[in-house]
Design a protein around this motif. Sequence first.
Motif, short mmCIF file in Angstrom:
data_model
loop_
_atom_site.label_atom_id
_atom_site.label_comp_id
_atom_site.label_asym_id
_atom_site.label_seq_id
_atom_site.Cartn_x
_atom_site.Cartn_y
_atom_site.Cartn_z
N PRO A 196 0.84 -1.20 0.00
CA PRO A 196 0.00 0.00 0.00
C PRO A 196 0.87 1.26 0.00
O PRO A 196 1.99 1.25 0.53
CB PRO A 196 -0.78 -0.11 1.33
CG PRO A 196 -0.63 -1.52 1.76
CD PRO A 196 0.68 -2.00 1.23
N GLU A 197 0.37 2.32 -0.56
CA GLU A 197 1.13 3.56 -0.63
C GLU A 197 1.50 4.09 0.75
O GLU A 197 2.51 4.76 0.91
CB GLU A 197 0.34 4.62 -1.40
CG GLU A 197 0.23 4.34 -2.89
CD GLU A 197 -0.41 5.48 -3.64
OE1 GLU A 197 -0.75 6.51 -2.99
OE2 GLU A 197 -0.60 5.36 -4.88
N TYR A 198 0.67 3.77 1.77
CA TYR A 198 0.94 4.32 3.10
C TYR A 198 2.15 3.67 3.77
O TYR A 198 2.71 4.22 4.72
CB TYR A 198 -0.29 4.22 4.01
CG TYR A 198 -0.74 2.81 4.35
CD1 TYR A 198 -0.05 2.02 5.27
CD2 TYR A 198 -1.89 2.27 3.77
CE1 TYR A 198 -0.48 0.74 5.60
CE2 TYR A 198 -2.32 1.00 4.09
CZ TYR A 198 -1.61 0.24 5.01
OH TYR A 198 -2.04 -1.04 5.32
N ARG A 199 2.57 2.48 3.30
CA ARG A 199 3.75 1.85 3.92
C ARG A 199 5.01 2.33 3.21
O ARG A 199 5.24 1.98 2.05
CB ARG A 199 3.67 0.32 3.86
CG ARG A 199 4.87 -0.34 4.54
CD ARG A 199 4.77 -1.84 4.63
NE ARG A 199 5.04 -2.53 3.38
CZ ARG A 199 6.25 -2.70 2.86
NH1 ARG A 199 7.32 -2.21 3.45
NH2 ARG A 199 6.39 -3.37 1.71
N PRO A 200 5.86 3.10 3.89
CA PRO A 200 7.08 3.58 3.25
C PRO A 200 8.04 2.43 2.94
O PRO A 200 8.03 1.39 3.61
CB PRO A 200 7.70 4.51 4.31
CG PRO A 200 6.60 4.80 5.28
CD PRO A 200 5.70 3.60 5.26
N ILE A 201 8.86 2.63 1.93
CA ILE A 201 9.94 1.69 1.64
C ILE A 201 11.12 2.10 2.52
O ILE A 201 11.67 3.19 2.37
CB ILE A 201 10.34 1.71 0.16
CG1 ILE A 201 9.14 1.32 -0.71
CG2 ILE A 201 11.50 0.76 -0.09
CD1 ILE A 201 9.43 1.37 -2.20
N THR A 202 11.51 1.23 3.44
CA THR A 202 12.56 1.56 4.39
C THR A 202 13.94 1.35 3.78
O THR A 202 14.10 0.68 2.75
CB THR A 202 12.45 0.69 5.65
OG1 THR A 202 12.67 -0.68 5.28
CG2 THR A 202 11.05 0.80 6.27
N LYS A 203 14.97 1.90 4.43
CA LYS A 203 16.35 1.66 4.01
C LYS A 203 16.66 0.17 4.06
O LYS A 203 17.33 -0.38 3.18
CB LYS A 203 17.32 2.42 4.91
CG LYS A 203 17.27 3.93 4.76
CD LYS A 203 18.27 4.60 5.69
CE LYS A 203 18.21 6.11 5.55
NZ LYS A 203 19.16 6.78 6.49
#
Length: 243
Positions: A215-222
């Motif tokens: 989902p767009e609300y979950r950021p892609i983390t480092k």
Amino acid sequence: MSADSVTPQVNSSATPEERKRRSIRSFVLRTGRMTPGQQKAYDQYWPLKGLTLGDGVINFSAVFGREADTVLEIGFGMGASLVEMAKAAPDKNFIGIEVHAPGVGKLLHGMGEQQVENIRVYCDDAVEVLNQCIEDNSLDRIQIYFPDPWHKKKHNKRRLIQPAFVQTLRNKLKPKGILHLATDWEHYAEQMMEVMTAADGFSNQADEYCFSPRPEYRPITKFEKRGERLGHGVWDLLFAKTH
């Protein structure tokens, strides 16, 4: 992330009832000290944003000063993605649970730096927080991202996503509330899918036995970006509470 595991903690001198009460933990405690910056943020912001088991059952509207959808994250690690998520959704309340103090300090530092006001945080065992502080049918979403995979077969039983724990989570969700899981370990993703498909009271938001797009609300983390560079896949599961 550090939503680690359900691990037996047994005291041989305890009574059987005490051992039963203490038998589940949502983490494996790791050592680590806060940096000076993390400690400063903790000292400054914890009195304003911190929650404890001693607070008992929390009233979201009192704690946040408003009525709003409330999202709970278990095991937010160092908290960067939770801060980013909360900043992008100021209309929602966020509660983070993390047992490792450096992660809590880092989260509070990020909240202060980016002026994010809609997060409250526990530095404690998620199982105890759920049992003692969160009312049933109160959460709009629960998210657990990249929990410890315990990849050795003999350790698979320590994984957090197990049938009994999933039912505890279901009790805390509102009807139609979402349980969102994510992992970059394929075997764990498959086990998560098996557990969730078999779980009473949940419906897969993708097709049956299918994973969901991020989902767009979950950021892609480092952490996730590094895994992608190494060729790791990432699997998201979104299940809604049906009853």
